[in-house]
Write an enzyme that holds these catalytic residues in place. Structure first.
Site, short mmCIF file in Angstrom:
data_model
loop_
_atom_site.label_atom_id
_atom_site.label_comp_id
_atom_site.label_asym_id
_atom_site.label_seq_id
_atom_site.Cartn_x
_atom_site.Cartn_y
_atom_site.Cartn_z
N GLY A 100 63.60 -2.94 48.46
CA GLY A 100 64.54 -2.00 49.08
C GLY A 100 65.84 -2.65 49.51
O GLY A 100 66.01 -3.87 49.43
N ARG A 103 69.79 -5.34 52.95
CA ARG A 103 71.07 -5.58 53.63
C ARG A 103 72.20 -4.80 53.00
O ARG A 103 73.37 -5.14 53.15
CB ARG A 103 71.39 -7.05 53.62
CG ARG A 103 71.40 -7.61 52.21
CD ARG A 103 72.10 -8.89 52.19
NE ARG A 103 71.84 -9.59 50.96
CZ ARG A 103 72.28 -10.81 50.74
NH1 ARG A 103 72.95 -11.41 51.68
NH2 ARG A 103 72.02 -11.40 49.62
N LYS A 122 77.48 -4.24 51.64
CA LYS A 122 76.46 -5.27 51.49
C LYS A 122 76.68 -6.29 52.59
O LYS A 122 77.76 -6.86 52.71
CB LYS A 122 76.58 -5.93 50.11
CG LYS A 122 75.46 -6.91 49.81
CD LYS A 122 75.42 -7.25 48.33
CE LYS A 122 74.43 -8.36 48.03
NZ LYS A 122 74.42 -8.70 46.60
N ASP A 134 67.80 -11.13 57.78
CA ASP A 134 68.67 -10.58 58.84
C ASP A 134 69.59 -9.44 58.43
O ASP A 134 70.31 -8.89 59.25
CB ASP A 134 69.52 -11.72 59.43
CG ASP A 134 70.33 -12.44 58.37
OD1 ASP A 134 70.40 -11.93 57.23
OD2 ASP A 134 70.87 -13.53 58.67
N ARG A 192 80.83 -2.19 48.00
CA ARG A 192 80.73 -2.06 46.55
C ARG A 192 80.43 -0.63 46.15
O ARG A 192 79.96 0.18 46.97
CB ARG A 192 79.73 -3.06 45.97
CG ARG A 192 78.38 -3.06 46.64
CD ARG A 192 77.46 -4.10 45.99
NE ARG A 192 76.08 -3.77 46.29
CZ ARG A 192 75.05 -4.42 45.79
NH1 ARG A 192 75.22 -5.42 44.96
NH2 ARG A 192 73.82 -4.05 46.10
N ARG A 199 67.80 1.57 40.63
CA ARG A 199 67.35 0.43 39.81
C ARG A 199 65.99 0.75 39.19
O ARG A 199 65.31 1.67 39.64
CB ARG A 199 67.12 -0.79 40.72
CG ARG A 199 68.31 -1.19 41.51
CD ARG A 199 67.95 -1.33 43.00
NE ARG A 199 69.18 -1.41 43.78
CZ ARG A 199 69.86 -2.54 43.94
NH1 ARG A 199 69.37 -3.65 43.48
NH2 ARG A 199 70.99 -2.55 44.59
N ASP A 269 64.19 -5.23 40.24
CA ASP A 269 64.95 -4.58 41.32
C ASP A 269 66.45 -4.84 41.14
O ASP A 269 67.26 -4.23 41.83
CB ASP A 269 64.50 -5.09 42.69
CG ASP A 269 64.50 -6.60 42.79
OD1 ASP A 269 63.84 -7.25 41.95
OD2 ASP A 269 65.17 -7.16 43.67
N ASN A 270 66.80 -5.73 40.21
CA ASN A 270 68.21 -6.00 39.96
C ASN A 270 68.66 -5.44 38.61
O ASN A 270 69.65 -5.89 38.05
CB ASN A 270 68.47 -7.51 40.01
CG ASN A 270 68.33 -8.07 41.42
OD1 ASN A 270 68.44 -7.33 42.39
ND2 ASN A 270 68.08 -9.36 41.53
N ASP A 279 74.00 -6.63 41.54
CA ASP A 279 73.49 -7.68 42.42
C ASP A 279 73.88 -9.08 41.96
O ASP A 279 73.10 -9.84 41.39
CB ASP A 279 71.96 -7.58 42.57
CG ASP A 279 71.59 -6.52 43.61
OD1 ASP A 279 72.50 -5.77 44.02
OD2 ASP A 279 70.42 -6.44 43.99
#
Ligand code: AMP
Ligand code: MG
Length: 520
Positions: A100, A103, A122, A134, A192, A199, A269-270, A279
């Site tokens: 997911g 960030r 992002k 984080d 972005r 994806r 996922d990319n 990504d």
């Protein structure tokens, strides 16, 4: 600031019912509402004027307080509801479960000039998908994504875009080489954009949870909004959908091979469902032409995502997507046929692409052989891909003996080009000259054509690093210079001649220049 906001994703698709921003498994939902983190002292470093225009914004909008606040997460526009998307993915060949937007936070969607844009920050703070991290991003990775995504667009490679690059004013702790030496770095936020950030992993997550209801909702949504031309969702249309995703993915990867781009982390996922490069992490540009090269230190053992393996990985990832949407189709054969077609198309498209790099217009049955021999020789001694192909356009078919001289700037170690290597080059140029004499166009015509396919300027790894080092010291001029140069990568632009050069020796083993970790 007047944006034509047209939110669809967070209105039509199922939302996570839990509203608090805690880390968790999110089920039966495509996204979670989340508010970007307030930043200490946001400062805009660069804005893409093309993207401003695409969104219907002006240069003066970009100078407003509102712009700064919105695109660094300090202000949420009225009637918009930011959210993080839920997806899973295969990482380095293994199913990793829920990932997911850990960030990334989507602000809203914009419609302008008949185009739709999902606008996303992002590095704007944690989300339910942040897992152990984080939710922030550092300046170096943000400069890299900002510059490279716009550069790719101007190279003609399908990609997500970038609107702005900003400092957050917050410090972010990172262990760049994963060796226990953590240090604070400047935090940054890239805004972005893409028609959609969906994806392969967005579909895989539902399939992995046997949640066919939401899988169908998402696929139908994707077709209705992003593949309108293939018709209303049905079993047949799902197959067409997969066929188109497969073709777009292959086309994107062929472009990567053409310009020497190595993504570095082709996890599912990319992989964008639209076939966009997405990504930008530990990506890199080929300097020496080398099939086995990967910039990603995390992948240094297996080199799964090396340059020469990208087309195969595209297929591997498509197999995972096929498995994910299979329940909606319930027939393996049409999906297998599409995957087989990928393999055939891959051979043909790769050959066509290489022929275009060499300046051939017509086909010849010996082209494959000529190209294989060239690739072999290119591997014998370190030869800069960009300089080689660009300078090759200066070759004159009447003067094969001058071939080596024409491309000599591409050699990192010219002393090695002797004996057998030299002999092979010379006979290759003889064959190349013969081949070119079969074509009807002049040297000049061929040169012009080749120079629209072989870029003169790419974002070499060390160039990005120089811009980062300067930016770290508060000097942003190089970001601007590279940004402007990379808007016209195929033009001669003599004023930027110094960037049409091999990687300097000092950059060979420097972190950020030849190898990159995933730390970002
Ligand atoms: P990547 O390999 O960079 O595409 O990231 C894989 C996953 O890790 C994605 O779900 C990201 O959102 C997540 N991720 C990467 N960096 C961070 C971070 N600093 N904070 C939270 N999530 C992150
Ligand atoms: Mg990612």
């Amino acid at each position: 600031m007047n944006l034509n906001i047209k939110d669809i994703f967070n209105k039509e698709l199922p939302a996570d019912l839990i509203k608090d921003n805690s880390r968790r498994q999110v089920i039966e939902a495509c996204f979670s509402f989340v508010t970007p983190k307030h930043t200490a002292k946001p400062e805009l470093l660069h804005v893409s004027s093309e993207m401003l225009e695409n969104l219907g914004l002006s240069e003066s909008d970009a100078e407003s307080k509102d712009f700064l606040n919105v695109f660094t997460g300090n202000k949420v526009l009225e009637e918009t509801n930011p959210y993080a998307m839920c997806y899973g993915g295969h990482q380095f060949g293994n199913w990793a479960g829920q990932l997911g937007d850990g960030r990334a936070i989507n602000l809203f969607e914009v419609e302008h000039n008949k185009s739709n844009w999902q606008v996303q920050l992002k590095g704007a703070g944690e989300t339910p998908y942040s897992r152990h991290a984080d939710g922030l991003a550092v300046l170096r990775s943000s400069v890299r994504e900002y510059l490279c995504s716009e550069a790719m667009f101007h190279l003609g490679v399908p990609t997500t875009r970038a609107l702005s690059l900003a400092l957050s004013g917050d410090n972010v702790l990172r262990d760049v080489m994963y060796d226990g030496n953590s240090a604070y770095e400047k935090g940054a936020i890239v805004c972005r954009t893409a028609e959609t950030f969906l994806r392969f992993g967005s579909y895989q997550i539902f399939a992995s949870r046997q949640d066919e209801i939401n899988l169908k909702k998402l696929v139908d949504y994707t077709i209705k909004n992003h593949f309108t031309h293939i018709g209303e969702p049905s079993k047949e249309v799902y197959i067409t959908f997969f066929k188109e995703v497969s073709e777009r993915t292959l086309d994107m990867i062929i472009h990567w091979q053409r310009v020497g781009f190595v993504h570095g982390v082709m996890n599912t996922d990319n992989m964008s469902i639209l076939g966009l490069t997405i990504d930008y992490g530990p990506y890199g540009w080929l300097e020496g032409y080398e099939y086995g090269w990967t910039p990603n230190t995390t992948d240094r053992q297996n080199k799964r995502y090396r340059y020469g393996n990208q087309p195969n990985i595209g297929l591997w990832n498509l197999i995972q997507l096929a498995n994910a949407i299979y329940p909606l189709i319930d027939a393996a054969e049409p999906l297998e046929a599409i995957l087989n077609q990928y393999k055939t198309d891959f051979e043909v498209k790769l050959l066509n692409m290489m022929c275009s790099k060499l300046g051939f217009l017509n086909k010849d049955e010996n082209d494959q052989k000529l190209i294989l021999e060239l690739e072999d020789i290119l591997h014998l001694t370190e030869t800069d891909m960009t300089i080689f192909f660009r300078n090759l356009s200066n070759f004159e078919k009447e003067k094969p003996s001058e071939g080596l001289h024409v491309i000599s700037d591409a050699f990192y170690k010219p002393d090695e080009v002797t004996g057998n290597i030299e002999k092979r080059w010379k006979s290759w140029f003889e064959e190349y000259a013969k081949r070119l004499r079969q074509e009807s166009f002049s040297n000049d015509e061929r040169k012009d054509k080749m120079n629209t396919i072989n870029p003169k300027y790419v974002l070499r790894n060390y160039m990005a690093q120089l811009a980062i080092d300067d930016a770290d010291n508060g000097d942003y001029k190089l970001i601007d210079e590279l940004f402007n140069m990379l808007r016209k990568p195929y033009d001669e632009q003599p004023e930027y001649r110094k960037w049409f050069a091999k990687r300097p020796e000092w950059a060979r083993h420097k972190v950020g220049c030849s190898m990159l970790s995933c730390s970002s």
